[in-house]
Write a protein that holds these residues in place. Sequence first.
Motif, short mmCIF file in Angstrom:
data_model
loop_
_atom_site.label_atom_id
_atom_site.label_comp_id
_atom_site.label_asym_id
_atom_site.label_seq_id
_atom_site.Cartn_x
_atom_site.Cartn_y
_atom_site.Cartn_z
N MET A 68 5.58 9.74 6.72
CA MET A 68 4.12 9.71 6.67
C MET A 68 3.60 10.41 5.41
O MET A 68 4.02 11.51 5.10
CB MET A 68 3.56 10.43 7.89
N VAL A 69 2.70 9.75 4.73
CA VAL A 69 2.11 10.34 3.53
C VAL A 69 1.18 11.48 3.95
O VAL A 69 0.38 11.34 4.86
CB VAL A 69 1.31 9.26 2.74
N ALA A 103 4.72 12.54 -7.41
CA ALA A 103 3.86 12.81 -6.25
C ALA A 103 4.65 13.54 -5.18
O ALA A 103 4.12 14.41 -4.48
CB ALA A 103 3.27 11.51 -5.70
N GLY A 104 5.94 13.20 -5.07
CA GLY A 104 6.79 13.89 -4.10
C GLY A 104 7.20 15.26 -4.59
O GLY A 104 7.08 16.26 -3.88
N LEU A 115 3.38 15.25 -1.66
CA LEU A 115 2.64 14.21 -0.95
C LEU A 115 3.50 13.43 0.04
O LEU A 115 2.99 12.91 1.02
CB LEU A 115 2.02 13.25 -1.97
N LEU A 116 4.80 13.38 -0.24
CA LEU A 116 5.64 12.46 0.52
C LEU A 116 6.53 13.17 1.53
O LEU A 116 6.87 14.35 1.39
CB LEU A 116 6.50 11.62 -0.43
N ASP A 117 6.90 12.41 2.51
CA ASP A 117 7.72 12.88 3.62
C ASP A 117 9.04 12.14 3.59
O ASP A 117 9.16 11.11 2.92
CB ASP A 117 6.98 12.53 4.92
N ASP A 118 10.01 12.62 4.34
CA ASP A 118 11.25 11.87 4.50
C ASP A 118 10.92 10.48 5.03
O ASP A 118 10.08 10.34 5.90
CB ASP A 118 12.17 12.57 5.53
N GLY A 119 11.57 9.50 4.49
CA GLY A 119 11.35 8.15 5.01
C GLY A 119 10.30 7.36 4.25
O GLY A 119 10.28 6.14 4.33
N ASP A 120 9.42 8.05 3.50
CA ASP A 120 8.38 7.32 2.77
C ASP A 120 8.97 6.37 1.74
O ASP A 120 8.51 5.23 1.60
CB ASP A 120 7.41 8.30 2.09
N ILE A 121 9.96 6.86 1.00
CA ILE A 121 10.54 6.03 -0.05
C ILE A 121 11.23 4.81 0.55
O ILE A 121 11.14 3.70 0.01
CB ILE A 121 11.51 6.86 -0.93
N GLU A 122 11.88 5.02 1.69
CA GLU A 122 12.48 3.88 2.39
C GLU A 122 11.43 2.82 2.71
O GLU A 122 11.67 1.62 2.56
CB GLU A 122 13.13 4.36 3.70
N GLU A 123 10.25 3.30 3.13
CA GLU A 123 9.15 2.37 3.42
C GLU A 123 8.71 1.62 2.17
O GLU A 123 8.41 0.43 2.21
CB GLU A 123 7.93 3.13 3.94
N VAL A 139 13.00 -3.99 -5.69
CA VAL A 139 13.59 -2.77 -5.14
C VAL A 139 14.28 -1.98 -6.25
O VAL A 139 14.11 -0.77 -6.37
CB VAL A 139 14.60 -3.12 -4.02
N HIS A 140 15.05 -2.70 -7.09
CA HIS A 140 15.80 -2.05 -8.16
C HIS A 140 14.89 -1.27 -9.11
O HIS A 140 15.15 -0.11 -9.44
CB HIS A 140 16.59 -3.10 -8.95
N TRP A 141 13.79 -1.90 -9.53
CA TRP A 141 12.94 -1.24 -10.53
C TRP A 141 12.08 -0.13 -9.93
O TRP A 141 11.81 0.89 -10.59
CB TRP A 141 12.09 -2.28 -11.28
N PHE A 142 11.66 -0.29 -8.69
CA PHE A 142 10.93 0.81 -8.05
C PHE A 142 11.85 2.03 -7.93
O PHE A 142 11.47 3.15 -8.27
CB PHE A 142 10.43 0.40 -6.65
N LYS A 143 13.09 1.77 -7.51
CA LYS A 143 14.07 2.84 -7.31
C LYS A 143 14.38 3.53 -8.63
O LYS A 143 14.51 4.76 -8.70
CB LYS A 143 15.35 2.19 -6.78
N ARG A 144 14.51 2.73 -9.69
CA ARG A 144 14.84 3.26 -11.00
C ARG A 144 13.77 4.25 -11.48
O ARG A 144 14.07 5.34 -11.94
CB ARG A 144 14.98 2.10 -11.99
N GLY A 145 12.51 3.86 -11.32
CA GLY A 145 11.42 4.75 -11.70
C GLY A 145 11.39 5.98 -10.82
O GLY A 145 11.15 7.10 -11.28
N TYR A 146 11.65 5.77 -9.54
CA TYR A 146 11.59 6.89 -8.59
C TYR A 146 12.69 7.91 -8.86
O TYR A 146 12.45 9.12 -8.80
CB TYR A 146 11.71 6.37 -7.15
N GLN A 147 13.88 7.43 -9.16
CA GLN A 147 15.00 8.36 -9.31
C GLN A 147 14.84 9.30 -10.50
O GLN A 147 15.08 10.49 -10.39
CB GLN A 147 16.32 7.59 -9.39
N SER A 148 14.40 8.78 -11.65
CA SER A 148 14.31 9.64 -12.82
C SER A 148 12.91 10.19 -13.04
O SER A 148 12.75 11.26 -13.63
CB SER A 148 14.75 8.87 -14.07
N GLY A 149 11.89 9.47 -12.64
CA GLY A 149 10.52 9.88 -12.93
C GLY A 149 10.17 9.73 -14.40
O GLY A 149 9.17 10.26 -14.87
#
Length: 288
Positions: A1-2, A216-217, A222-230, A265-275
């Motif tokens: 949950m955000v 944001a995390g 801002l973020l909770d466990d599971g948000d990124i999975e969502e 999924v790949h590109w969202f993850k890529r941005g998320y992992q490194s920021g």
Amino acid sequence: MVKWRGREGSGNVEDRRGGAPVDAGLAALILRLVASRFGIGGLAALAAVYVGLTLIGVRPLALLSGAGAGGARGDADTDQFVSVILRETEIVWGKLFEQAGMTYREPKLDLFAGGVQSGCGFASAAVGPFYCPADQHVYLDTDFFSELSRRFGAPGDFAAAYVIAHEVGHHVQKLTGVADRVAAAQARAGEAERNALQVRMELQADCYAGVWAHWAGETRGLLDDGDIEEGLNAASKIGDDTLQRNAGRRVTPESFTHGSSAQRVHWFKRGYQSGATADCDTFGAQSL
Ligand SMILES: [Zn+2]
């Protein structure tokens, strides 16, 4: 949950969903102005008021029947959620631009229902959320969001935040100049090349949404466990191949404009992992 409750909202949200009580005051002002300055008769003044109201987006007949003011407004939770997420994008992107020696100009976000006149022409709600580079506004139809709004404050709300962050990603592309360069290249290209460029634009916006989610995390809590999975789940649901398959159509990659589920999924993850925005170079990437 955000974790959005109790946070500061953005001052850049504009409500374009029909009349508000303040417009009735404006109507009276227009009436007085018309009558005093032009001295025309009652009927003509009334006609002018009708036109004036229509121009500022009020439906006069709906106002008379009492349905105009506030009738089309969304629910408070949805509006506040959108406002907080937009504010969180302003904070993160403001900092990232500052670190790069640039200034982040915040976009406006217009809430609409049914249809809206944007700087990119009239858009019906059927087009879904979009960004208009010409006026640098994000447009969110709340009909689309009410679908997701049932999930605000419940597991699943990050999907809605991801949608906003993706549109803000298009705004970042406008500020960096990539949007204008791609538009110029698309104007000279045939359909297949136009689509291919569009896919790279969309995947970069997904990557930027991931970059935002990272910070944001990390820095905003801002973020909770599971948000990124969502978020990943949402990205996989709106891939062009999945959408075509779900619509009962043949999957035709050359017609893709947003990328496949796996690519999103790949590109969202890529941005998320490194920021790091440097990891979002979908235009230089050999394979997507
Ligand atoms: Zn997009």
